[in-house]
Design a protein around this motif. Structure first.
Motif: not given
Length: 359
Positions: A46-55
């Protein structure tokens, strides 16, 4: 294939090539480093997905406006400004880590958002500027050459990142993986400074200056660009295909690569860089093939076949549990990615008039 003599004879295009080559070396380090830092050493996606989404969100939010800037402003200066801001953002991370001994998650995703937001006008200006620097018949080969070198830079960058991480760990520099990864991001910032220097060497002729429309505002240009994309069947089709491809493959692939290397292959940050580098090797081979044989009349079919094979080559990862087999498969997958990128860019540059090309 684009000959060395033709390359060196066209100095403005050669400087543009050098700028994006050095910039991509740094770019190739950022997303894996971001994903690794966001994972925080845990197993959750989840943190990885959120960070990539924001990027990736800035491309959607600011893409049309970034293209409008590329159509209205000096494209070279726009790219230089983008490089300088991105360098400053990346230098901020090691300074914060040094001052506070921590790297807050909100700061990480904030820098990722701003970094991608600054990249949007750079990419729009680069692709809009190239057709003004080379002849029309040379455009597919120059695109293939630039994409080839960009993915050679991707290989170099990921290999360099893996080497830097290994060397820093061997020398005992940095107590944790986080400190060493942030050190690699500081090196990323230096690449943007070199890119800005190369862009400053370009001498722009009148043909390379954007065509401004008197009496219009930037916001009206955004609306006109969106309306053009909606009404034109080729551009509309390209946008829909690209959106579907990115939704189904690109986002899950970035997150999945981190989880695959960490959880299934039980590797570290260096293994992730090696995995991404293997994909870049496949992309390089595919680009060399296109640079040799690319023709404008083949671009539509090349795009469609590339998207089909791009998806099919991910299917075997459901069963792969060995890291070495994974490296071979991701290399094969990478071979087909340039079929999409080169053909799509060449179609837009050839078909869309210069005043709308950035958008």
């Amino acid at each position: 294939m684009l000959s060395f003599r033709r390359f060196t004879a066209n100095r403005p295009a050669a400087w543009l090539w050098l700028a994006q080559f050095v910039s991509v070396i740094g770019d190739s380090l950022f997303m894996p480093c971001l994903a690794w830092l966001a994972s925080g050493g845990g197993e959750g996606g989840l943190p990885v997905g959120f960070a990539v989404f924001v990027a990736t969100v800035p491309h959607l939010l600011f893409g049309p406006f970034a293209g409008t800037l590329a159509d209205r402003l000096d494209r070279r200066r726009l790219m230089i400004g983008s490089d300088l801001v991105r360098a400053g953002l990346l230098f901020l991370l090691p300074l914060v880590l040094l001052a506070t001994s921590s790297l807050p998650f909100w700061l990480l995703v904030g820098v990722a958002f701003l970094l991608t937001a600054c990249a949007a006008p750079f990419l729009a200006a680069r692709d809009a500027l190239l057709p003004a620097l080379v002849e029309d018949e040379e455009l597919p080969r120059w695109n293939a050459f630039i994409q080839t070198s960009a993915h050679l830079a991707l290989v170099v960058g990921l290999g360099l990142g893996a080497a830097l991480l290994t060397e820093l760990e061997r020398r005992g520099v940095g107590r944790t993986d986080t400190e060493r990864v942030v050190g690699v991001l500081a090196f990323d910032g230096l690449t943007f400074l070199v890119s800005a220097w190369a862009l400053a060497r370009i001498r722009i002729g009148t043909r390379a200056r954007p065509q401004r429309q008197d009496g219009t505002t930037a916001w009206s240009d955004v609306r006109l660009g969106l309306d053009y994309a909606r009404r034109d069947p080729l551009v509309r089709g390209l946008l829909v295909l690209t959106a579907l491809n990115n939704l189904a493959i690109m986002g899950p692939a970035i997150v999945g690569a981190v989880l695959l290397v960490r959880s299934v292959f039980e590797g570290g940050a260096g293994d992730l860089a090696l995995f991404e580098g293997a994909m870049a090797v496949g992309m390089l081979v595919g680009l060399l093939l296109l640079a040799r044989y690319a023709r404008r009349r083949w671009m539509g079919r090349t795009l469609l076949w590339g998207m089909v094979l791009d998806g099919l080559t991910y299917v075997p990862f459901f069963w792969i549990a060995d890291f070495r087999v994974g490296l071979l498969m991701i290399t094969l997958h990478g071979f087909f990615i340039p079929w999409i990128v080169v053909s799509r860019t060449s179609l837009v540059q050839t078909y869309v008039p210069d005043g709308k090309r950035g958008r």
